[in-house]
Scaffold this active site. Sequence first.
Site, mmCIF file in Angstrom:
data_model
loop_
_atom_site.group_PDB
_atom_site.id
_atom_site.type_symbol
_atom_site.label_atom_id
_atom_site.label_comp_id
_atom_site.label_asym_id
_atom_site.label_seq_id
_atom_site.Cartn_x
_atom_site.Cartn_y
_atom_site.Cartn_z
ATOM 1 N N ALA A 1 19.582 14.988 -24.270
ATOM 2 C CA ALA A 1 18.916 13.677 -24.347
ATOM 3 C C ALA A 1 17.869 13.594 -25.442
ATOM 4 O O ALA A 1 17.200 12.575 -25.584
ATOM 5 C CB ALA A 1 18.299 13.336 -22.990
ATOM 6 N N ARG B 1 15.286 14.610 -36.609
ATOM 7 C CA ARG B 1 15.303 15.350 -37.877
ATOM 8 C C ARG B 1 16.700 15.468 -38.499
ATOM 9 O O ARG B 1 16.829 15.866 -39.646
ATOM 10 C CB ARG B 1 14.692 16.749 -37.670
ATOM 11 N N THR C 1 11.848 18.501 -20.958
ATOM 12 C CA THR C 1 13.011 19.280 -20.519
ATOM 13 C C THR C 1 13.088 19.409 -18.985
ATOM 14 O O THR C 1 14.175 19.370 -18.419
ATOM 15 C CB THR C 1 13.000 20.682 -21.152
ATOM 16 N N TYR D 1 21.123 24.114 -23.522
ATOM 17 C CA TYR D 1 20.782 23.047 -24.477
ATOM 18 C C TYR D 1 22.011 22.739 -25.322
ATOM 19 O O TYR D 1 22.644 23.645 -25.871
ATOM 20 C CB TYR D 1 19.659 23.490 -25.421
ATOM 21 N N ALA E 1 60.342 19.462 -58.039
ATOM 22 C CA ALA E 1 58.978 19.063 -58.386
ATOM 23 C C ALA E 1 58.837 17.549 -58.357
ATOM 24 O O ALA E 1 59.736 16.829 -58.784
ATOM 25 C CB ALA E 1 58.634 19.590 -59.765
HETATM 26 C C1 UD1 Z 1 12.064 24.154 -25.768
HETATM 27 C C2 UD1 Z 1 11.290 25.038 -24.790
HETATM 28 C C3 UD1 Z 1 10.728 26.242 -25.557
HETATM 29 C C4 UD1 Z 1 11.873 26.993 -26.212
HETATM 30 C C5 UD1 Z 1 12.669 26.063 -27.118
HETATM 31 C C6 UD1 Z 1 13.908 26.763 -27.611
HETATM 32 C C7 UD1 Z 1 10.336 23.563 -23.110
HETATM 33 C C8 UD1 Z 1 9.124 22.871 -22.625
HETATM 34 N N1 UD1 Z 1 10.208 24.272 -24.194
HETATM 35 O O1 UD1 Z 1 11.127 23.620 -26.678
HETATM 36 O O2 UD1 Z 1 10.062 27.102 -24.646
HETATM 37 O O3 UD1 Z 1 11.355 28.075 -26.960
HETATM 38 O O4 UD1 Z 1 13.083 24.889 -26.391
HETATM 39 O O5 UD1 Z 1 14.560 25.978 -28.575
HETATM 40 O O6 UD1 Z 1 11.366 23.466 -22.483
HETATM 41 N N2 UD1 Z 1 15.746 17.382 -24.080
HETATM 42 C C9 UD1 Z 1 16.139 16.429 -23.195
HETATM 43 N N3 UD1 Z 1 15.204 15.578 -22.689
HETATM 44 C C10 UD1 Z 1 13.891 15.641 -23.031
HETATM 45 C C11 UD1 Z 1 13.488 16.622 -23.940
HETATM 46 C C12 UD1 Z 1 14.445 17.492 -24.445
HETATM 47 O O7 UD1 Z 1 17.324 16.342 -22.852
HETATM 48 O O8 UD1 Z 1 13.099 14.837 -22.501
HETATM 49 C C13 UD1 Z 1 16.738 18.317 -24.601
HETATM 50 C C14 UD1 Z 1 16.941 18.219 -26.097
HETATM 51 O O9 UD1 Z 1 18.014 17.348 -26.406
HETATM 52 C C15 UD1 Z 1 17.301 19.651 -26.477
HETATM 53 C C16 UD1 Z 1 16.552 20.483 -25.451
HETATM 54 O O10 UD1 Z 1 16.298 19.628 -24.354
HETATM 55 O O11 UD1 Z 1 18.689 19.879 -26.325
HETATM 56 C C17 UD1 Z 1 15.251 21.098 -25.974
HETATM 57 O O12 UD1 Z 1 14.339 20.090 -26.307
HETATM 58 P P1 UD1 Z 1 13.253 20.261 -27.449
HETATM 59 O O13 UD1 Z 1 12.417 19.039 -27.472
HETATM 60 O O14 UD1 Z 1 13.925 20.657 -28.708
HETATM 61 O O15 UD1 Z 1 12.381 21.474 -26.887
HETATM 62 P P2 UD1 Z 1 11.452 22.428 -27.727
HETATM 63 O O16 UD1 Z 1 10.167 21.746 -27.992
HETATM 64 O O17 UD1 Z 1 12.192 22.984 -28.868
#
Ligand code: UD1
Length: 455
Positions: A15, A20, A86, A108, A369
């Site tokens: 989600a 980026r 998350t 993920y 050809a």
């Molecule tokens: C997260 C982890 C971090 C880890 C890193 C690895 C948390 C709080 N942190 O951080 O510890 O080192 O991933 O890459 O979990 N997503 C949703 N809904 C949301 C937010 C995110 O579905 O509300 C999904 C995103 O699409 C993605 C994944 O969750 O697939 C990770 O989200 P992202 O925002 O990239 O987390 P990070 O800040 O990277």
Amino acid sequence: MTKTKTKRAAVILAAGQGTRMKSSLSKVLHKVAGRAMLDWVIDLAKNLDCEKIIVVTGAHNQDATAKVIAQLGEAAHALQDPPLGTGHAVLCAKTALAGFDGNVIVLYADTPLITHETASLAFQALENGASVAVLGFEAKEAGSYGRLIENQNCDLLEIIEAKEASADQLAINLCNSGVMAANSANLFAHLDNVTDDNAKGEYYLTDVVGLAVKAGQKCVAVRGSETEVLGVNSRIELSVAEQVWQQKRREEAMLAGVTLFAPETVFFAFDTLIENDVIIEPNVVFGPGVTIASGAHIKAFSHIEGANIASGAIIGPFARLRAGSEIGEGVHIGNFVETKNAKLANGVKANHLTYLGDVTIGKNTNIGAGTITCNYDGYFKYQTKIGEGVLIGSDTMLVAPVSIGDFAMTGSGSTITKDVPNGALSLERGPQKTIENWATKFHEKSAKAKAEARK
Ligand code: UD1
Ligand code: MG
């Protein structure tokens, strides 16, 4: 008494905004080795024997949502609107998982390269008595990853997000990949207690570890390699994921007996199947759906997708094989030859500058050809059937639907619109007219006129 394996489910988080990527396509639909990142992760969940797979998408991921529903059905989809972190994303899958009692793994969708072996470690840790298992990795540069805090007994105590970490904690290189596994009831019970009281104002999945430890539960970190847990946030990271995967696949191919002269220039698709003793020259690209039997030779600069290539076939250089190409034993496909929906029986040769589309060709037939199967009238596609032992003269236009009998011939430069019987020669040209000395006179006259004009 045999122990029955605990049931497994997966919650796939997809989600995120993917800002980026700067793309109108949802991030998780961008491809690595010809397959959407989301599909890599769904495939992983299936290989882990997850009987339920729930994919969480946002209101802005309409394309990803449609794909999930088409592939896995409505029941496999959960909406997170708006995305609040998350932990909140996993909670959004609670209703879809109602009635499920077993172990849940959180994956993920933007982390496509995790292997079955590594992800299995998280489930195994639960089966060995841990309440929560997290997949960690030693990072070269830990940067913004969450840090895994362990005690001397290697129990996991908590996960600290980089934004909340002290200088000492930031110095830790053991990082959170994002993969977490726990019993479903336990996971959702802890998630109910997660708050958004943190630097990002989000509900962090990672807080589950601290809450479980407080409740006296054992948490552990299992390990994977950094390249495997690589998450894709930008096109640059997408290219890194592609490179990592291709490098591994090339090594696998060579170890399995495939010769690659310049491995770094050969690109495989996720499902390319190649037997041993295949030779692949430099700059060859495989799209999805290719199988190549032992003893085939793929020459430089060829692009091959949707093709089955039998042993002894020689393809290229500069060949293009498209969907539905069935290439028989010992077939030669030469430079600037394109095939599509084309069944070529053993020993067929099409060596130069040819388009073979919607066609079947019998054994040992030679295609001259510049031959073209004219298969499309702007509305419909039509079939060409060429028998065995046929000699198609150079520059023949075969206007489909049309059929050429066994051992027949066509004259060079003919446009063939009617069927040719077995053993016949068909040609279609004006009679050749020769005017003696015409060219000589033309040159003399023209050269003189040009010289006069220059004066
Ligand atoms: C997260 C982890 C971090 C880890 C890193 C690895 C948390 C709080 N942190 O951080 O510890 O080192 O991933 O890459 O979990 N997503 C949703 N809904 C949301 C937010 C995110 O579905 O509300 C999904 C995103 O699409 C993605 C994944 O969750 O697939 C990770 O989200 P992202 O925002 O990239 O987390 P990070 O800040 O990277
Ligand atoms: Mg991330």
